[in-house]
Design an enzyme around this catalytic site. Structure first.
Site, short mmCIF file in Angstrom:
data_model
loop_
_atom_site.label_atom_id
_atom_site.label_comp_id
_atom_site.label_asym_id
_atom_site.label_seq_id
_atom_site.Cartn_x
_atom_site.Cartn_y
_atom_site.Cartn_z
N PHE A 104 0.83 -1.21 0.00
CA PHE A 104 0.00 0.00 0.00
C PHE A 104 0.86 1.26 0.00
CE2 PHE A 104 -2.67 3.27 2.04
CZ PHE A 104 -3.77 3.23 1.20
N HIS B 182 -8.84 -7.43 1.41
CA HIS B 182 -7.76 -6.46 1.51
C HIS B 182 -6.95 -6.37 0.21
CE1 HIS B 182 -5.44 -10.17 2.21
NE2 HIS B 182 -4.43 -9.48 1.74
N ILE C 27 -0.89 -11.21 -1.49
CA ILE C 27 -1.50 -12.54 -1.60
C ILE C 27 -2.91 -12.48 -1.03
CG2 ILE C 27 -1.30 -14.97 -0.94
CD1 ILE C 27 1.73 -14.58 -0.87
N1 RBF Z 1 1.03 -5.73 2.18
C1 RBF Z 1 1.63 -6.42 1.19
O1 RBF Z 1 2.58 -5.93 0.58
N2 RBF Z 1 1.18 -7.69 0.86
C2 RBF Z 1 0.13 -8.27 1.48
O2 RBF Z 1 -0.21 -9.41 1.12
C3 RBF Z 1 -0.53 -7.55 2.50
N3 RBF Z 1 -1.60 -8.08 3.14
C4 RBF Z 1 -2.26 -7.33 4.05
C5 RBF Z 1 -3.42 -7.84 4.66
C6 RBF Z 1 -4.14 -7.07 5.55
C7 RBF Z 1 -5.39 -7.62 6.15
C8 RBF Z 1 -3.66 -5.77 5.89
C9 RBF Z 1 -4.44 -4.90 6.86
C10 RBF Z 1 -2.52 -5.28 5.33
C11 RBF Z 1 -1.80 -6.05 4.41
N4 RBF Z 1 -0.63 -5.55 3.84
C12 RBF Z 1 -0.03 -6.26 2.84
C13 RBF Z 1 0.01 -4.30 4.33
C14 RBF Z 1 -0.44 -3.06 3.57
O3 RBF Z 1 0.14 -3.01 2.29
C15 RBF Z 1 0.01 -1.79 4.36
O4 RBF Z 1 1.40 -1.84 4.55
C16 RBF Z 1 -0.66 -1.68 5.72
O5 RBF Z 1 -2.05 -1.77 5.58
C17 RBF Z 1 -0.30 -0.35 6.41
O6 RBF Z 1 -0.72 0.76 5.62
#
Ligand code: RBF
Length: 158
Positions: free
Chosen positions: A66, A97, A91
Site C-alpha cells: 500500500f 484487503h 496474496i
Molecule cells: N502488504 C503487502 O505488501 N502484501 C500483502 O499481502 C498484505 N496483506 C495485508 C493484509 C491485511 C489484512 C492488511 C491490513 C494489510 C496487508 N498488507 C499487505 C500491508 C499493507 O500493504 C500496508 O502496509 C498496511 O495496511 C499499512 O498501511
C-alpha cells in the site's frame, strides 16, 4: 494463463536506449520480503545487465505494498531520478484487503507516473496463494522484477 503466454523475461532488448547515465529509484515492500527480495534482485540485475551503474540505483523499503505509491512519489519528484520501479507481493486472504491494496497501488502508480512524466513500473505480484507468487519470483513464470525493470528501460527509450 495470461502470464504464461506473455512472459516478459523474453523481452525485446533491441530498442533499449543507453541507460548508463540514468538513475533508478526502486521501492520495495517489506511484506513477503523473502519474495520481494528475489524480485528486487531480478530488477537490479536487469538494470546492471543493460548498463546502469550500481551507484545510480537507489533501493528504498516501504512497510507494505500500500505504501508503494507514496514511496514512488517521493522518488519521482526528485529531478535526478529518471524512472521508478515498484516491487511488492500481495496474496489473497480471507478478506478483500488484496482488492483494496492492488487497486490503490495500480491507480496510485499511474497517477505518479503521469504527474511526473516518468516511468513508474508496476512490479506488484498479485496472487491467490504463495505458490503462485513463488512461481513469479524466479519460478516457472519467470521473475516479475526483471519484467518491471525491463518495462522501465523500454519506457525510457520511448
Ligand atoms: N502488504 C503487502 O505488501 N502484501 C500483502 O499481502 C498484505 N496483506 C495485508 C493484509 C491485511 C489484512 C492488511 C491490513 C494489510 C496487508 N498488507 C499487505 C500491508 C499493507 O500493504 C500496508 O502496509 C498496511 O495496511 C499499512 O498501511
Amino acid at each position: 494463463m495470461a502470464t504464461a503466454l506473455k512472459n516478459l523475461n523474453d523481452y525485446n532488448k533491441e530498442n533499449f536506449s543507453d541507460i548508463s547515465e540514468k538513475k533508478f529509484g526502486i521501492v520495495q515492500a517489506e511484506w513477503h520480503s523473502d519474495i520481494t527480495d528475489v524480485l528486487c534482485q531480478g530488477a537490479i540485475d536487469t538494470l546492471l545487465e543493460h548498463g546502469a551503474q550500481k551507484e545510480n540505483i537507489f533501493r528504498n523499503m516501504v512497510p507494505g505494498s500500500f505504501e508503494l505509491t507514496l514511496g514512488a512519489q517521493l522518488l519521482a519528484q526528485q529531478e535526478e531520478i529518471d524512472a521508478v520501479i515498484c516491487i511488492g507481493v500481495v496474496i489473497k486472504g480471507d478478506t478483500k484487503h488484496d482488492d483494496y491494496i492492488n487497486n490503490a497501488v495500480a491507480n496510485g502508480l499511474t497517477t505518479v507516473s503521469l504527474k511526473y512524466n516518468k516511468p513508474v513500473s508496476f512490479g506488484l505480484v498479485t496472487t491467490n496463494n504463495l505458490e503462485q507468487a513463488l512461481d513469479r519470483a524466479g519460478g516457472k513464470h519467470g521473475n516479475k522484477g526483471i519484467e518491471a525493470a525491463a518495462a522501465a528501460i523500454q519506457m525510457l527509450s520511448f
